[in-house]
Design an enzyme around this catalytic site. Structure first.
Site, short mmCIF file in Angstrom:
data_model
loop_
_atom_site.label_atom_id
_atom_site.label_comp_id
_atom_site.label_asym_id
_atom_site.label_seq_id
_atom_site.Cartn_x
_atom_site.Cartn_y
_atom_site.Cartn_z
N ASN A 36 38.29 37.85 52.06
CA ASN A 36 38.28 36.34 51.35
C ASN A 36 38.47 35.52 52.53
O ASN A 36 39.50 35.43 53.14
CB ASN A 36 39.25 36.55 50.19
N GLU B 51 46.40 40.88 42.10
CA GLU B 51 46.51 40.30 43.36
C GLU B 51 47.60 39.31 43.18
O GLU B 51 47.70 38.25 42.43
CB GLU B 51 46.09 39.45 43.42
N HIS C 157 40.53 33.97 41.00
CA HIS C 157 41.99 33.25 42.32
C HIS C 157 42.61 32.92 42.00
O HIS C 157 42.87 31.65 41.55
CB HIS C 157 40.64 33.01 43.92
N LYS D 132 38.27 32.41 52.86
CA LYS D 132 39.04 31.45 52.19
C LYS D 132 38.21 29.78 53.16
O LYS D 132 37.41 29.96 53.34
CB LYS D 132 40.14 31.41 51.66
N GLU E 226 44.69 31.24 43.51
CA GLU E 226 44.99 29.83 44.48
C GLU E 226 43.22 28.83 43.38
O GLU E 226 43.79 27.66 43.43
CB GLU E 226 43.71 29.34 45.79
N SER F 241 48.66 39.94 51.77
CA SER F 241 49.60 40.74 52.79
C SER F 241 48.72 42.25 53.26
O SER F 241 49.37 42.59 53.04
CB SER F 241 51.25 40.50 52.14
N GLY G 279 49.44 35.88 51.32
CA GLY G 279 49.17 34.61 51.67
C GLY G 279 51.07 34.91 52.87
O GLY G 279 51.48 34.09 52.79
P1 PGA Z 1 46.29 37.56 51.72
O1 PGA Z 1 45.19 37.00 50.69
O2 PGA Z 1 45.78 38.39 52.29
O3 PGA Z 1 46.16 36.42 52.66
O4 PGA Z 1 47.42 37.41 50.92
C1 PGA Z 1 44.57 37.17 49.87
C2 PGA Z 1 43.83 36.99 49.02
O5 PGA Z 1 44.34 35.88 48.50
O6 PGA Z 1 42.84 37.26 48.31
#
Ligand code: PGA
Length: 248
Positions: free
Chosen positions: A5, A169, A98, A7, A100, A207, A175
């Protein structure tokens, strides 16, 4: 299944550099294809078509995913894109719900479910993200919260559910470098499959790195949804290789 992803990252030049690296290491992706391991990249929407073109030209066995769609087929929704428009760019998957997007665009489970239906109606696979915040986990209600996010999806029939992939997640792990333990991620994945049925595949995200991905992979977790680490193509390929070696 390994999903990167991106983003809101990468210019067109950076995206092509990434894909050049994939072309140079195409044998890894071909091996994944032979083993039925989908390798998926979810770039920002403006890159979908150029990357689709690049993939067709270089015959790279990777699929593209969009990072979101609008729940309506079309209409006066400035700044939005529909499933049919994105399907036209050659995508096979759509990431939905997601955390976010839930947080910054205030998407609710109701809206996300409409999007899942819209994606499935267009024969696209939905990667539906669920997961609890640190506060919910600390309150001891994580399981209840995760299952509540899946209540509407549970009403889909078995055939439709085969095209839904759930990405667990935990928000506190995204992150942050603070990844979930392998045992806990697997416990939640099993909880999700017990609730929805075993036709549903589950990914873990939060992560994930080439160093820790192996601890998640199991019969209940078929892969990862990876953000930061997968912005580097060598890491993306290392995670594909990890999946190849732990192919359960
Ligand atoms: P990350 O993000 O691997 O940076 O923790 C995962 C995601 O948001 O899908």
């Amino acid at each position: 299944m390994i999903v990167a992803n991106w983003k809101m990252h990468k210019t067109r030049v950076e995206a092509i550099e990434y894909f050049e690296h994939l072309v140079e290491n195409k044998h890894i992706l071909e091996k994944a294809k032979e083993n039925d391991i989908p390798c998926v990249i979810a770039p920002p929407a403006y890159l979908l078509y150029p990357l689709h073109d690049y993939i067709s030209h270089h015959h790279i066995p990777v699929k593209l995913a969009a990072q979101n769609i609008h729940q309506e087929a079309n209409g006066a929704y400035t700044g939005q894109m529909s499933a049919v428009m994105l399907k036209d760019t050659g995508i096979k998957y759509i990431i939905l719900g997601h955390s976010e997007v839930r947080q910054y665009q205030h998407e609710t489970d109701d809206i996300i479910y409409l999007k899942v239906q819209r994606a499935l109606a267009k024969k696209l696979k939905a990667i539906l993200c669920v997961g609890e915040s640190a506060a919910t986990r600390e309150s001891g209600h994580a399981d209840k919260f995760i299952l509540s996010q899946l209540e509407l999806v549970k009403t889909l029939d078995k055939q439709a559910l085969k095209n839904v992939i759930i990405a667990y997640e935990p928000i506190w792990a995204i992150g942050t470098g603070n990844s979930c333990s392998g045992e806990e991620a697997n416990r939640v994945a099993k909880l999700i499959r017990d609730y929805l049925g075993n036709e549903v595949s589950v990914l873990y995200g939060g992560s994930v790195t080439p160093e820790n991905i192996r601890k998640y992979l199991s019969k209940d977790i078929i892969g990862g949804l990876i953000g930061s680490s997968a912005l580097n193509p060598a890491n993306f390929l290392a995670m594909v290789e990890a999946k190849l070696t732990v192919n359960v």
